[in-house]
Design an enzyme around this catalytic site. Structure first.
Site, mmCIF file in Angstrom:
data_model
loop_
_atom_site.group_PDB
_atom_site.id
_atom_site.type_symbol
_atom_site.label_atom_id
_atom_site.label_comp_id
_atom_site.label_asym_id
_atom_site.label_seq_id
_atom_site.Cartn_x
_atom_site.Cartn_y
_atom_site.Cartn_z
ATOM 1 C CG ASP A 50 75.371 -46.404 38.090
ATOM 2 O OD1 ASP A 50 74.066 -46.396 38.406
ATOM 3 O OD2 ASP A 50 76.263 -45.675 38.842
ATOM 4 C CD GLU A 91 78.395 -39.589 39.785
ATOM 5 O OE1 GLU A 91 78.762 -38.964 40.771
ATOM 6 O OE2 GLU A 91 77.301 -40.328 39.533
ATOM 7 C CD GLU A 143 73.431 -38.685 44.878
ATOM 8 O OE1 GLU A 143 74.024 -39.701 44.715
ATOM 9 O OE2 GLU A 143 73.897 -37.631 44.328
ATOM 10 C CD GLU A 213 69.923 -47.085 44.421
ATOM 11 O OE1 GLU A 213 70.969 -48.126 44.198
ATOM 12 O OE2 GLU A 213 69.746 -46.101 43.754
HETATM 13 C C1 LIG Z 1 71.343 -46.928 40.713
HETATM 14 C C2 LIG Z 1 72.273 -45.833 41.233
HETATM 15 N N1 LIG Z 1 71.780 -45.296 42.406
HETATM 16 C C3 LIG Z 1 72.377 -44.158 43.033
HETATM 17 C C4 LIG Z 1 73.524 -43.706 42.395
HETATM 18 C C5 LIG Z 1 74.222 -42.385 43.106
HETATM 19 O O1 LIG Z 1 74.464 -41.443 42.536
HETATM 20 C C6 LIG Z 1 73.977 -44.445 41.115
HETATM 21 N N2 LIG Z 1 74.787 -43.444 40.387
HETATM 22 N N3 LIG Z 1 73.094 -45.168 40.554
#
Ligand SMILES: Cc1ncc(CO)c(N)n1
Length: 225
Positions: A50, A91, A143, A213
């Site tokens: 991520d 973040e 999001e 996702e």
């Molecule tokens: C895969 C993924 N989807 C959404 C977000 C949301 O910002 C993230 N950080 N990572």
């Protein structure tokens, strides 16, 4: 011909595609955090991947901001997207700290196939010819999947491991929920003015985000594919 009513398009799309939407927002990976059975090696894999994703998400969000500033009549659109972009700086710092805590080396993460596909998709959305309505729909969907997912891990009866609470609060908290609702209002307004062709493109983009996702969660849970 009966005119198609376009207001509240997002609610309608979520209802229409509820199986896929729920697949993305209540994935077994998230449910395993929620019920406390998660394997920490899966969490670490998610964390490293991520981080890569979020680094790609910065230029994507910037490209949506650019389109908002050119295409939207409503200056508050720009402010909402700008706040989202600004929070990505914090973040990225959080990912670095969290990775150090879990001994995840971020310098040599091997980007998994599902993540590569997702990053390539983001790149395709950055092309200047892609309409604002389409890309802001993608931003909202990306999001919102995280917001809905991680909010399940904060519900009263959840057994989320304390080590993971911070991650869950980052996306699952009310503040981020508010941001997602602002994005949803922007998208609904945009889609009201969109052509039929743009509407179809936006809906397809929404569905593609849900699929990507789900693949991202699958990868986190099951390892390299
Ligand atoms: C895969 C993924 N989807 C959404 C977000 C949301 O910002 C993230 N950080 N990572």
């Amino acid at each position: 011909m009966v005119p198609v009513k376009k207001s509240g398009m997002i609610d309608r799309w979520v209802k229409k595609h509820l199986v896929l939407y729920t697949g993305a927002t209540s994935h077994p990976f998230i449910l395993s955090i929620r019920d406390g059975t998660i394997d920490f090696s899966s969490f670490k894999r998610w964390l490293g991947q991520d981080y890569i994703f979020v680094r790609e998400f910065v230029p994507f969000t910037a490209s949506v901001l650019l389109k908002a500033s050119k295409n939207s009549d409503d200056s508050s659109d720009m402010e909402v997207i700008l706040s989202g972009l600004a929070s990505l700086s914090d973040e990225i710092s959080w990912f670095k700290q969290e990775a150090a805590k879990w001994d995840v080396p971020l310098s040599d993460v091997i980007v998994h196939k599902s993540n590569q596909n997702y990053c390539r998709f983001l790149e395709s959305l950055m092309l200047p010819e892609l309409e604002y309505s389409v890309v802001v729909t993608a931003l909202w969907a990306i999001e919102t999947v995280y917001q809905e997912s991680f909010s399940h891990c904060l519900e009263d009866d959840s057994k989320t491991p304390p080590e993971l609470l911070e991650a869950c609060k980052r996306w699952g908290s009310e503040g981020f929920g508010e941001f997602c609702r602002s994005l949803q209002n922007i998208v609904n307004q945009c889609l009201e003015k969109a052509s039929e062709e743009e509407l179809i493109k936006a809906e397809v983009t929404f569905l593609r985000v849900l699929e990507l996702e789900i693949e991202f969660w699958n990868m986190s849970q099951e390892g390299a594919k």
